[in-house]
Design a protein around this motif. Structure first.
Motif, short mmCIF file in Angstrom:
data_model
loop_
_atom_site.label_atom_id
_atom_site.label_comp_id
_atom_site.label_asym_id
_atom_site.label_seq_id
_atom_site.Cartn_x
_atom_site.Cartn_y
_atom_site.Cartn_z
N GLY A 8 14.58 77.67 48.62
CA GLY A 8 15.10 77.15 49.87
C GLY A 8 15.18 75.63 49.86
N LYS A 9 14.19 74.99 49.26
CA LYS A 9 14.20 73.53 49.16
C LYS A 9 15.37 73.05 48.31
CE LYS A 9 11.45 69.51 47.71
NZ LYS A 9 12.65 68.75 47.51
N GLU A 10 15.63 73.74 47.20
CA GLU A 10 16.75 73.36 46.35
C GLU A 10 18.08 73.51 47.10
OE1 GLU A 10 15.84 74.17 41.73
OE2 GLU A 10 15.86 75.96 42.97
N GLU A 11 18.21 74.57 47.88
CA GLU A 11 19.43 74.75 48.66
C GLU A 11 19.62 73.61 49.64
OE1 GLU A 11 19.32 78.62 50.49
OE2 GLU A 11 19.77 79.65 48.60
N LYS A 12 18.54 73.23 50.33
CA LYS A 12 18.62 72.13 51.29
C LYS A 12 18.94 70.82 50.57
CE LYS A 12 15.67 74.18 54.78
NZ LYS A 12 14.42 74.13 55.51
N ARG A 67 26.12 70.99 36.81
CA ARG A 67 27.20 70.75 37.76
C ARG A 67 27.84 72.06 38.19
NH1 ARG A 67 32.04 71.11 35.29
NH2 ARG A 67 32.03 71.14 33.03
N LEU A 68 27.96 73.00 37.25
CA LEU A 68 28.55 74.30 37.60
C LEU A 68 27.65 75.10 38.52
CD1 LEU A 68 30.11 75.31 34.17
CD2 LEU A 68 31.29 74.52 36.22
N GLN A 69 26.34 75.08 38.25
CA GLN A 69 25.41 75.77 39.15
C GLN A 69 25.53 75.21 40.56
OE1 GLN A 69 21.80 75.01 36.83
NE2 GLN A 69 21.38 77.20 36.87
N CYS A 70 25.60 73.89 40.67
CA CYS A 70 25.70 73.25 41.99
C CYS A 70 27.00 73.65 42.69
CB CYS A 70 25.63 71.73 41.85
SG CYS A 70 24.01 71.13 41.32
N TYR A 72 28.98 76.32 42.17
CA TYR A 72 28.99 77.73 42.56
C TYR A 72 28.05 77.99 43.74
CZ TYR A 72 31.57 78.73 38.28
OH TYR A 72 32.51 78.77 37.30
N LYS A 73 26.86 77.38 43.71
CA LYS A 73 25.91 77.58 44.79
C LYS A 73 26.46 77.00 46.09
CE LYS A 73 22.04 79.00 46.43
NZ LYS A 73 21.69 80.41 46.42
N TRP A 74 27.10 75.83 46.02
CA TRP A 74 27.71 75.21 47.19
C TRP A 74 28.73 76.16 47.82
CZ3 TRP A 74 27.47 71.69 50.82
CH2 TRP A 74 28.61 71.33 51.51
N LYS A 75 29.58 76.74 46.99
CA LYS A 75 30.60 77.66 47.50
C LYS A 75 29.96 78.87 48.16
CE LYS A 75 34.25 76.16 44.45
NZ LYS A 75 35.18 76.47 43.38
N ARG A 76 28.92 79.42 47.54
CA ARG A 76 28.23 80.58 48.12
C ARG A 76 27.55 80.19 49.44
NH1 ARG A 76 26.87 81.54 42.69
NH2 ARG A 76 24.78 80.76 43.06
N LEU A 77 26.94 79.01 49.49
CA LEU A 77 26.30 78.56 50.73
C LEU A 77 27.33 78.37 51.83
CD1 LEU A 77 23.65 75.99 49.47
CD2 LEU A 77 23.21 78.17 50.61
N GLN A 78 28.50 77.82 51.48
CA GLN A 78 29.56 77.63 52.47
C GLN A 78 30.04 78.98 53.02
OE1 GLN A 78 30.41 74.60 53.81
NE2 GLN A 78 28.59 74.17 52.60
N GLU A 79 30.17 79.96 52.13
CA GLU A 79 30.58 81.30 52.58
C GLU A 79 29.54 81.88 53.53
OE1 GLU A 79 31.07 83.46 48.94
OE2 GLU A 79 32.88 82.36 48.39
N ARG A 80 28.25 81.70 53.19
CA ARG A 80 27.19 82.20 54.06
C ARG A 80 27.23 81.50 55.41
NH1 ARG A 80 22.15 81.68 50.12
NH2 ARG A 80 21.04 81.48 52.06
N LEU A 81 27.45 80.19 55.40
CA LEU A 81 27.50 79.43 56.65
C LEU A 81 28.70 79.85 57.49
CD1 LEU A 81 26.45 75.91 55.36
CD2 LEU A 81 25.13 77.40 56.89
N GLU A 82 29.85 80.07 56.83
CA GLU A 82 31.05 80.48 57.55
C GLU A 82 30.86 81.85 58.19
OE1 GLU A 82 34.28 80.20 54.79
OE2 GLU A 82 34.15 78.01 54.71
#
Length: 143
Positions: A8-12, A67-70, A72-82
């Protein structure tokens, strides 16, 4: 480079790093406009993430994620937020969320004999010997 599940800290931290980069991009765009230099395409202004340097985002996270992990994770987080997931920025409750692998491991553990459990502990001890931090332990090897 970490390859395990994001905390969770890494996501934040990722969200903060991307936000910091987006703010810097907007400031740079504004500076460019003031200098009468060529501004990014109208399409890029609609989607400033297209201008992000994921290498810089990775560096802002201490180089712990690629950079790729970041990206892909950003895109997944955005989908979750949307989707309005309330838990998008919270650490998952591990008691409620069990993967199939974890369930299978628990079942296997229940069926182990005491000698088998002892053997596993000895093998874990042998593998982790010499590692000073838990995050450096090669858990894939132990598994």
């Amino acid at each position: 480079m970490k390859m395990n599940e994001w905390t969770g800290k890494e996501e934040k931290d990722l969200l903060a790093a991307v936000d910091e980069c987006l703010v810097a991009l907007k400031e740079e765009e504004e500076r460019q406009r003031k200098l009468q230099a060529s501004a990014p395409d109208a399409e890029d202004r609609k989607n400033p993430e297209a201008l992000l340097s994921w290498s810089i985002v990775s560096e802002k996270l201490g180089g712990q994620r690629s950079r790729l992990q970041c990206m892909y994770k950003w895109k997944r987080l955005q989908e979750r937020l949307e989707k309005g997931e309330k838990a998008a920025l919270q650490i998952p409750n591990r008691k409620d969320h069990k993967s199939r692998r974890m369930k299978r491991a628990e079942e296997n553990y229940k069926n182990m004999l005491p000698g088998d459990k002892y053997e596993v502990l000895c093998q874990v001890r042998d593998v982790i010997e010499g590692f000073d931090h838990e995050e450096n332990i090669p858990w894939a090897v132990i598994t």
